[in-house]
Design an enzyme around this catalytic site. Structure first.
Site, PDB file in Angstrom:
ATOM      1  N   ASN A 270     -10.384   4.661   1.198  1.00  0.00           N
ATOM      2  CA  ASN A 270      -9.426   4.390   0.208  1.00  0.00           C
ATOM      3  C   ASN A 270      -9.448   5.551  -0.795  1.00  0.00           C
ATOM      4  O   ASN A 270     -10.170   6.317  -0.761  1.00  0.00           O
ATOM      5  CB  ASN A 270      -9.638   3.031  -0.280  1.00  0.00           C
TER       6      ASN A 270
ATOM      7  N   GLU B 235       0.897  -1.292   0.048  1.00  0.00           N
ATOM      8  CA  GLU B 235      -0.185   0.148  -0.055  1.00  0.00           C
ATOM      9  C   GLU B 235       0.792   1.233  -0.117  1.00  0.00           C
ATOM     10  O   GLU B 235       2.025   1.117   0.219  1.00  0.00           O
ATOM     11  CB  GLU B 235      -0.940  -0.066   1.069  1.00  0.00           C
TER      12      GLU B 235
ATOM     13  N   ASP C  31      -9.449   0.535  -4.647  1.00  0.00           N
ATOM     14  CA  ASP C  31      -8.349   0.562  -3.431  1.00  0.00           C
ATOM     15  C   ASP C  31      -7.805   1.800  -3.615  1.00  0.00           C
ATOM     16  O   ASP C  31      -8.391   2.957  -4.064  1.00  0.00           O
ATOM     17  CB  ASP C  31      -7.564  -0.745  -3.469  1.00  0.00           C
TER      18      ASP C  31
END
Length: 280
Positions: free
Chosen positions: A141, A13, A191
């Site tokens: 997100n 991430e 995401d």
């Protein structure tokens, strides 16, 4: 498309390109580490807590979102100096997505460690102040900003919805948010995301092994595939900001192959924007 880094992340991430160091950085949230490369040599910083996203302060320091709040990471020695406690007393949550805005602020989100409904929130740090902007939300997100800094995008991965909202000249939200994308009917889970130089919304789609680009009218214009199924966060970088780095995750994949959780690099054919500096 190629594997940029074959170190497998449990949950890759927070990817971004540091314009002064000219390096990509990304996190392995569940692995409690920050990854990068220098001249093709792997670099790694390990933490005593989960960390998930960062903005660059200067060449040597990052403002990092962790499970206990914001901290300054000194890259030279790996030390973390706490800046602000955020949900530090809530063992059920951790930090998740985050990105610097164009007014020198830093947005970051929290969520339940197991994705529990409604445990998430979105915060903003700006010149020493931390303010909660939104809750409850399940998996916040896709935090990213229009080229002129006047609009923020963010999503709830769990619901498959991306919103956009106006920002004032200091970067604080104004007016009502609007639904920008509803991907729920397609079964797509938005995401991490980043905005390109033309204002396109480039979003990793969890479970699809892809980054998809949508224009201002919510129309899909591009799709870039990667080998990892759980694509999680894109970042533009490289000498002319046309390379697209994409993190992936091992988390939630039964019997993963060697491609899962690795970090990918491709030529996007588009230009990105320089990542803004965070002002302390």
């Amino acid at each position: 498309m190629m594997i940029h880094d074959n170190r497998q992340c449990q949950l890759g991430e927070g990817a971004f390109w540091h314009p002064e160091r000219r390096q990509f950085f990304w996190f392995d949230i569940l692995g409690k580490r920050l990854l990068s490369q220098d001249g093709g040599q792997p670099l790694e910083w390990r933490f005593d807590r989960m960390a998930s996203a960062a903005g660059w302060i200067d060449r040597d320091r990052l403002l990092v979102a962790t499970e206990t709040g914001l901290a300054i990471l000194t890259l030279a020695d790996g030390s973390l100096a706490d800046v602000a406690a955020v949900e530090a007393d809530n063992a059920a949550t951790r930090s998740n997505d985050g990105r610097a805005d164009r007014q020198g602020g830093f947005w970051f989100s929290t969520m339940g460690r197991n994705g529990e409904p409604g445990l998430g929130a979105i915060y903003r740090y700006h010149r020493g102040e931390v303010r909660k902007l939104l809750d409850p939300i399940t998996i916040p997100n896709s935090i990213c900003f229009s080229p002129d800094g006047g609009t923020v995008h963010y999503s709830d991965t769990d619901r498959g919805i991306v919103w956009r909202q106006g920002l004032d000249t200091d970067g604080w939200p104004v007016g009502e948010r609007q639904v920008y994308l509803d991907l729920s009917a397609a079964g797509w889970s938005p995401d991490g995301a980043v905005i390109d130089a033309s204002g396109g919304f480039c979003c990793a789609i969890w479970g699809q092994g892809a980054v998809m680009r949508f224009d201002a009218d919510s129309q899909r214009t591009h799709e870039w595939k990667v080998g990892g199924q759980h694509s999680s966060c894109p970042a533009f970088g490289g000498p002319d900001l046309t390379q697209l780095l994409v993190t992936t995750a091992l988390d939630g994949i039964d019997n993963p192959d060697e491609a899962q959780g690795t970090t990918w690099l491709l030529d996007s054919g588009l230009a990105g924007l320089p990542e803004p500096r965070v002002i302390l």
